[in-house]
Design an enzyme around this catalytic site. Structure first.
Site, PDB file in Angstrom:
ATOM      1  N   LEU A 447       0.823  -1.210   0.000  1.00 36.44           N
ATOM      2  CA  LEU A 447       0.000   0.000   0.000  1.00 36.44           C
ATOM      3  C   LEU A 447       0.852   1.252   0.000  1.00 36.44           C
ATOM      4  O   LEU A 447       0.457   2.291  -0.498  1.00 36.44           O
ATOM      5  CB  LEU A 447      -0.901   0.038   1.235  1.00 36.44           C
ATOM      6  CG  LEU A 447      -2.101  -0.882   1.260  1.00 36.44           C
ATOM      7  CD1 LEU A 447      -2.783  -0.800   2.622  1.00 36.44           C
ATOM      8  CD2 LEU A 447      -3.087  -0.513   0.176  1.00 36.44           C
ATOM      9  N   GLY A 448       2.017   1.157   0.617  1.00 35.72           N
ATOM     10  CA  GLY A 448       2.865   2.344   0.682  1.00 35.72           C
ATOM     11  C   GLY A 448       4.087   2.064   1.529  1.00 35.72           C
ATOM     12  O   GLY A 448       4.198   1.008   2.152  1.00 35.72           O
ATOM     13  N   GLY A 450       6.583   3.706   4.503  1.00 37.45           N
ATOM     14  CA  GLY A 450       6.648   4.762   5.513  1.00 37.45           C
ATOM     15  C   GLY A 450       7.978   4.690   6.214  1.00 37.45           C
ATOM     16  O   GLY A 450       8.884   3.974   5.786  1.00 37.45           O
ATOM     17  N   VAL A 455       3.963  -0.809   4.156  1.00 38.91           N
ATOM     18  CA  VAL A 455       2.607  -1.081   4.616  1.00 38.91           C
ATOM     19  C   VAL A 455       1.895  -1.952   3.581  1.00 38.91           C
ATOM     20  O   VAL A 455       1.938  -1.683   2.384  1.00 38.91           O
ATOM     21  CB  VAL A 455       1.836   0.232   4.820  1.00 38.91           C
ATOM     22  CG1 VAL A 455       0.440  -0.054   5.352  1.00 38.91           C
ATOM     23  CG2 VAL A 455       2.583   1.139   5.780  1.00 38.91           C
ATOM     24  N   LYS A 472       1.807  -2.762   8.883  1.00 39.55           N
ATOM     25  CA  LYS A 472       3.124  -2.192   8.618  1.00 39.55           C
ATOM     26  C   LYS A 472       4.181  -3.199   9.047  1.00 39.55           C
ATOM     27  O   LYS A 472       4.178  -3.655  10.187  1.00 39.55           O
ATOM     28  CB  LYS A 472       3.291  -0.902   9.395  1.00 39.55           C
ATOM     29  CG  LYS A 472       4.558  -0.162   9.057  1.00 39.55           C
ATOM     30  CD  LYS A 472       4.564   1.140   9.809  1.00 39.55           C
ATOM     31  CE  LYS A 472       5.452   2.151   9.143  1.00 39.55           C
ATOM     32  NZ  LYS A 472       5.352   3.443   9.779  1.00 39.55           N
ATOM     33  N   ASP A 554       5.519  13.280  14.652  1.00 37.53           N
ATOM     34  CA  ASP A 554       5.681  13.166  13.200  1.00 37.53           C
ATOM     35  C   ASP A 554       4.361  13.472  12.495  1.00 37.53           C
ATOM     36  O   ASP A 554       3.907  12.732  11.636  1.00 37.53           O
ATOM     37  CB  ASP A 554       6.189  11.760  12.849  1.00 37.53           C
ATOM     38  CG  ASP A 554       6.879  11.730  11.479  1.00 37.53           C
ATOM     39  OD1 ASP A 554       7.147  12.821  10.915  1.00 37.53           O
ATOM     40  OD2 ASP A 554       7.126  10.631  10.961  1.00 37.53           O
TER      41      ASP A 554
END
Ligand SMILES: *[C@@H]1O[C@H](CO)[C@@H](O)[C@H](O)[C@H]1NC(C)=O
Ligand SMILES: *[C@@H]1O[C@H](CO)[C@@H](O)[C@H](O)[C@H]1NC(C)=O
Ligand SMILES: *[C@@H]1O[C@H](CO)[C@@H](O)[C@H](O)[C@H]1NC(C)=O
Ligand SMILES: *[C@@H]1O[C@H](CO)[C@@H](O)[C@H](O)[C@H]1NC(C)=O
Ligand SMILES: *[C@@H]1O[C@H](CO)[C@@H](O)[C@H](O)[C@H]1NC(C)=O
Ligand SMILES: *[C@@H]1O[C@H](CO)[C@@H](O)[C@H](O)[C@H]1NC(C)=O
Length: 717
Positions: A447-448, A450, A455, A472, A554
């Site tokens: 999905l991505g 990080g 993830v 994650k 963050d």
């Protein structure tokens, strides 16, 4: 002034109308559709259908007080066996020669009150008694012979008679307590029922001490007593049932077995012009229902809840970590907010999953399963923590371990302070690696990426409807760092419970960065406003509403997940810091993302929650302008490159339209636009102490307080 004759005529008309209203002819039905009822001559009582609650199409047949403003207290309802007779819309009730007949919309019989003799008419009497009469005007059936939970003046309960409480104040289903006139030993008793059955447990209160009771009398003057076989009157036992000045001319009276198990006599002033009309408690037994019920069953408050007396009434409180089973029913018991896990499924040691919370002044005397001694309080807590059957430990002379469900909770009888500790989940659910591998189809759908991990999309077989998840997978974690990370996560889990899981719900709209800076058009102004308010509230929650404050460290659009309904959820607590105890700052170096990180973070000084305020300010500007905070600009436009600086310049020069370019929706909300830009500039002040708290930010954003003009964010430049 009326003349004499006129008065006589009026009087006669009045008498005639009352007779018409009070008497009920045969075969003249009431239906659920007509808003009609059979009223008594004085109008004080009515018989008819009552809707069960506002959103169902179900009715009951009932008698109620009809003249009290805003209060139509039900004193009787039709029961089929021991259950409430319920009638769907379109049902009708009428008197036939056989009795009182309730039929459904299709003519099906729902309930019938059979009379002893052929009925010629019925009547709603001013006493609250609905009667059927034969040709000789004798009562051949009367509601007074079939009481539900209430007795009225001039109504008596004979040997073998019962009053059964309703389930809650507003739910007329058969409840959990009974007043029972025991035939065998001639006592009037109060007992809990093995709900939902009618099994009677041992009594918790004896109303009379005679052993020769013949009836429970509510007499015409409003007094209540037990009459014995030789005619002696015995007052109900208990110090809370005192003598009372009764006056039927001034008050209505009723005696009800309340849904809490208390037998109570109430009064209601007939003169409705007095300041505070309403039912007042005159007297009641038992004096303390919390202590009286000491039996099988769930007691007055239901399971896992404890009971205390306030203003002559029991109140119920869920234990910490538990919430009401039915949020609309405080007496319906409580359930754990989480599932106690046990044995092989558990990955982590119990003291990482749960913690003990200490409370004073209550006890659950019937839930013990272990009694240990000698044990200190700490040992007792530890023993409970290590034992997955243990939900509560009470430590005093002994260490008592208690299991679920916790029953009959109450304040201790003796004024000795009991220490009780209850188990609380840390809200961290552990999944095994295998389970997550399976859930993500072998970490196949990315999905991505990080900080410190990738993830993946996944699916959990859970009872909840929303079971798409994002997992994650952490990499680049040294052992040291992992330990720190786990501790932090577990601490976060302990303090807060919303959306702080490593395994996230899958957010169908991706991140705020995706929707702000992505390919497709950014969401419209109003949506951005809503998202910004949501994020501000989320941060307020982290900073001020958790047991210990959490600095996220963050905050940036990549860490705000957007669900299908465009709600923002703050995520990625990988860098979060907990401010435990009285600490208001932390010395750990933080590693945030450039562009969003507050200046003090680079200075190796103590950081506070104000670092998040800074990041929020930057992000708020980005949300207002739909652009990144730092961009490469073409020649001649360099002043726009750093959003924070440019926003301040525009603000000072009154050129807000430049900031939002052609955003018509934003410009049409110019008041908010201006205010929010000022708020953002307050948030990005170089000196942390100049920045507002998230509480203040929320107040300003919601327009509750004024927003002063901000100074330059970089005063020293
Ligand atoms: C009281 O009850 C008796 C017997 O049920 C009845 O005859 C009498 O009329 C009632 N009195 C009042 C005032 O309702
Ligand atoms: C009353 O409570 C019972 C048992 O919990 C429930 O089944 C019923 O739906 C409730 N009735 C109403 C009208 O709320
Ligand atoms: C009636 O019975 C009660 C106890 O049931 C007793 O105390 C009382 O003395 C009796 N009275 C008469 C007049 O017999
Ligand atoms: C109940 O009444 C009977 C007969 O009148 C008598 O013999 C008995 O002693 C009484 N019992 C009590 C407990 O008063
Ligand atoms: C009702 O109460 C009001 C206020 O206390 C009083 O003025 C009025 O006379 C009362 N009416 C009756 C009928 O008692
Ligand atoms: C869990 O328990 C806490 C403390 O009793 C309570 O405030 C909270 O509302 C509960 N949470 C849920 C999700 O029921």
């Amino acid at each position: 002034m009326l003349s004499g004759t006129n008065r006589i005529i009026l009087y006669i008309i009045q008498v005639l109308t009352s007779r018409v209203f009070a008497k009920v002819e045969l075969n003249k039905p009431l239906t659920t559709d007509d808003n009609n009822a059979w009223r008594s001559a004085s109008g004080e009582f009515a018989f008819g259908f009552r809707q069960l609650n506002n959103d169902t199409k179900l009715f009951m047949v009932a008698i109620w007080y009809n003249m009290m403003p805003g209060d139509q207290t039900v004193v009787w309802s039709a029961k089929r066996g021991y259950k409430l007779a319920t009638a769907p819309t379109g049902s009708r009730i009428q008197i036939t020669s056989e009795g009182l007949v309730l039929t459904g919309p299709k003519g099906d019989s729902i309930w019938i009150a059979n009379s002893k003799d052929i009925v010629s008419e019925g009547a709603m009497l001013d006493s609250g008694n609905f009667v059927l009469l034969n040709g000789n005007s004798e009562h051949v059936w009367q509601s007074f012979d079939y009481p539900t939970d209430t007795l009225l003046p001039n109504q008596s309960l004979q040997l073998g008679g019962v009053l059964t409480s309703r389930l809650t104040d507003t739910n007329f289903t058969t409840g959990r307590f009974q007043l029972y006139f025991h035939k065998g030993d001639s006592h009037v008793l109060l007992c809990p029922l093995g709900w939902p059955s009618q099994l009677r447990y041992e009594s918790y209160h004896t109303i009379d001490d005679s052993g020769n009771a013949s009836q429970l009398v509510f007499d015409k003057s409003g007094d209540i007593y037990v009459e014995t076989t030789n005619g002696t009157r015995i007052q109900p036992q208990g110090s809370t049932w005192g003598n009372s000045n009764l006056d039927l001319d001034r008050n209505y009276y009723r005696a009800t077995l309340d849904f809490t198990g208390v037998f109570t006599q109430y009064a209601y002033p007939r003169n409705s012009t007095i300041a505070q009309p309403g039912w007042k408690i005159i007297r009641y037994v038992p004096g303390n229902i919390c202590e009286a019920v000491n039996q099988y069953g769930s007691g007055c408050c239901g399971y896992n809840s404890y009971c205390s007396m306030e203003n002559q009434r029991p109140t119920c409180t869920c234990l910490y970590g538990y919430s009401l089973v039915d949020p609309s029913n405080p007496f319906g018991g409580c359930q754990l907010n989480f599932t106690l896990t046990c044995g092989a499924d558990v990955q982590a040691p119990p003291d990482e999953l749960y913690e003990m919370h200490e409370f004073k002044n209550f006890n659950f005397p019937l839930a013990d399963y272990e009694k240990i001694q000698p044990y200190t309080r700490q040992e007792c807590q530890q023993a409970c923590l290590q034992d997955c059957m243990c939900a509560l430990a009470i430590s005093g002379d002994f260490c008592w371990k208690k299991r679920l469900p916790l029953v009959n909770g109450r304040e201790p009888k003796l004024k000795k302070v009991v220490q009780a500790s209850s188990l609380l989940e840390t809200n961290l659910h552990s999944f095994s690696y295998e389970a997550l591998k399976e859930a993500t189809w072998g970490f196949s759908e990315e999905l991505g990426r990080g900080s410190c991990g990738i993830v993946y999309k996944g699916k959990l077989e859970a009872a909840t409807s929303c079971n798409l998840i994002a997992v994650k997978r952490l990499d680049r974690l040294t052992q040291e760092r992992e330990k720190e990370f786990r501790t932090e996560l577990s601490a976060i889990g302990k303090t807060c419970h919303k959306n702080l899981l490593l395994v996230y719900e899958f957010m169908s709209n991706g991140t705020l960065a995706d929707i702000l800076f992505g390919q497709s058009k950014a969401p419209i102004w109003n949506t951005r406003v809503r998202l910004a308010l949501g994020i501000a509230r989320g941060l307020l929650y982290l900073h001020e509403e958790c047991d210990s404050a959490i600095i996220h460290c963050d905050i940036k659009p990549q860490n705000i997940l957007i669900d299908e309904h465009f709600n923002a959820k703050i995520s990625d607590f990988g860098l979060a810091k907990l401010l435990l105890f009285d600490q208001s700052r932390t010395n750990t170096m933080i590693r945030g993302t450039r562009g969003y990180v507050a200046p003090e973070s680079f200075k190796n000084v103590a950081v506070t929650v104000k670092v998040d305020v800074y990041s929020f300010g930057v992000m708020l500007l980005e949300m207002i302008c739909c652009r990144r905070s730092v961009m490469t600009m073409e020649a001649g436009e360099e002043e726009k490159a750093i959003l924070t600086d440019w926003a301040y310049d525009c603000c000072v020069e009154g050129k807000l339209h430049d900031l939002v370019e052609n955003d018509k929706e934003a410009l049409s909300d110019i008041g908010r636009l201006e205010k929010w830009i000022k708020i953002a500039i307050w948030c990005i002040q170089e000196h942390p102490e100049m920045r507002p708290t998230m509480g203040k930010v929320n107040q300003m954003m919601e327009g509750l307080v004024e927003v002063p003009n901000p100074p330059s964010p970089n005063p020293d430049v």
